[in-house]
Design a protein around this motif. Structure first.
Motif, mmCIF file in Angstrom:
data_model
loop_
_atom_site.group_PDB
_atom_site.id
_atom_site.type_symbol
_atom_site.label_atom_id
_atom_site.label_comp_id
_atom_site.label_asym_id
_atom_site.label_seq_id
_atom_site.Cartn_x
_atom_site.Cartn_y
_atom_site.Cartn_z
ATOM 1 N N GLN A 117 -53.299 -95.725 -27.068
ATOM 2 C CA GLN A 117 -54.043 -96.049 -25.846
ATOM 3 C C GLN A 117 -53.619 -95.157 -24.688
ATOM 4 O O GLN A 117 -54.452 -94.778 -23.842
ATOM 5 N N GLU A 118 -52.358 -94.808 -24.641
ATOM 6 C CA GLU A 118 -51.903 -93.883 -23.599
ATOM 7 C C GLU A 118 -52.550 -92.517 -23.743
ATOM 8 O O GLU A 118 -52.933 -91.875 -22.758
ATOM 9 N N GLN A 119 -52.699 -92.069 -24.998
ATOM 10 C CA GLN A 119 -53.365 -90.787 -25.226
ATOM 11 C C GLN A 119 -54.841 -90.855 -24.861
ATOM 12 O O GLN A 119 -55.406 -89.894 -24.327
ATOM 13 N N VAL A 120 -55.470 -92.000 -25.156
ATOM 14 C CA VAL A 120 -56.893 -92.154 -24.812
ATOM 15 C C VAL A 120 -57.063 -92.159 -23.295
ATOM 16 O O VAL A 120 -57.993 -91.532 -22.749
ATOM 17 N N ARG A 121 -56.203 -92.837 -22.593
ATOM 18 C CA ARG A 121 -56.296 -92.893 -21.123
ATOM 19 C C ARG A 121 -56.085 -91.507 -20.506
ATOM 20 O O ARG A 121 -56.716 -91.163 -19.491
#
Length: 259
Positions: A117-121
């Motif tokens: 999720q951090e990479q997606v954000r």
């Protein structure tokens, strides 16, 4: 007697009158009877004591014989109780193992989801990472989130079509588990079109059609699985069950014994 100044008149024994004699004889007879009674009572008491003694001996011997039986019974009951305790401990151990395993899997999924999720954000996530995040959400049973990330993965996909079939299959599973069976069927059909030998997608397609009560189409999907994997443990029993339900053998001619 004369020396002491006393006079004593002696009566001969033969002069005893008949009345005194009869009294004395009765007294003697009564004494003999009393002695007989005492002797009988003594014999009776001796017999009673002997009987009681023999009874106590017999009871003690019986008790000696029964005690080992009681000991064996107590040992048997103790063995059963120990078996129950060991079984309970084994069940508790197995339950604890599965609980710990689930906790570890859940923790691993949470860590993976957090990183992805951090990479997606940040906007740096590629199609493969979006697919992995969608699969994690699917395992965590967050179906709307899983559908969202899987659709994004399909939009960004630039890899092999056979690998894209896995994304369509995962998207179909997310739709079906979310109660959207028709959308799930559409994704499974896309998956088997891209990869005809994808038996997992065929099984999912057959299961979705069976949930929809379309038994004939479900049977065809499971039969496709057996073409690629004749010993598939999921499809084989489902084919046999569905064939009976749709009456596939009606009107089929039976071969003669000669043939």
């Amino acid at each position: 007697m004369q020396k002491f100044g006393m006079a004593l008149t002696l009566r001969p024994i033969l002069s005893i009158d008949q009345h005194d004699l009869s009294k004395k004889l009765c007294t003697v007879k009564d004494g003999k009877n009393m002695k007989g009674l005492l002797r009988g009572a003594s014999i009776l008491s001796s017999a009673t004591i002997a009987w009681l003694t023999s009874s106590e001996v017999a009871y003690s011997s019986t008790d000696i014989k029964i005690n080992p039986v009681y000991e064996v019974g107590e040992l048997f009951e103790l063995g059963i109780q120990l078996s129950y305790v060991l079984l309970l401990l084994a069940l508790l151990g197995v339950g604890t193992f599965f609980v710990i395993r689930q906790v570890l899997v859940r923790r691993e999924l949470d860590l993976s989801a957090k990183e992805l999720q951090e990479q997606v954000r940040s906007g740096d996530a590629n199609a493969t990472e979006l697919f992995e995040l969608g699969a994690v959400m699917l395992r965590r049973k967050f179906y709307p989130a899983a559908t969202k990330f899987l659709l994004q993965a399909i939009e960004k996909w630039d890899g092999d079509d056979q690998d894209l079939a896995q994304v369509y299959n995962a998207l179909g599973v997310s739709y079906v588990r979310d109660g959207k069976i028709d959308k799930g069927i559409a994704q499974f059909e896309k998956a088997v079109k891209l990869q005809p030998g994808y038996v997992t997608a065929w099984n999912n397609l057959g299961d979705a059609y069976e949930q929809k009560k379309d038994l004939k189409t479900a049977l065809k999907a499971f039969e496709e699985v057996l073409l690629f994997d004749p010993n598939n443990k999921v499809a084989r029993p489902r084919v046999e069950s569905l064939r009976e339900r749709v009456n596939m053998y009606k009107g089929v001619p039976v071969k003669s014994k000669e043939r």
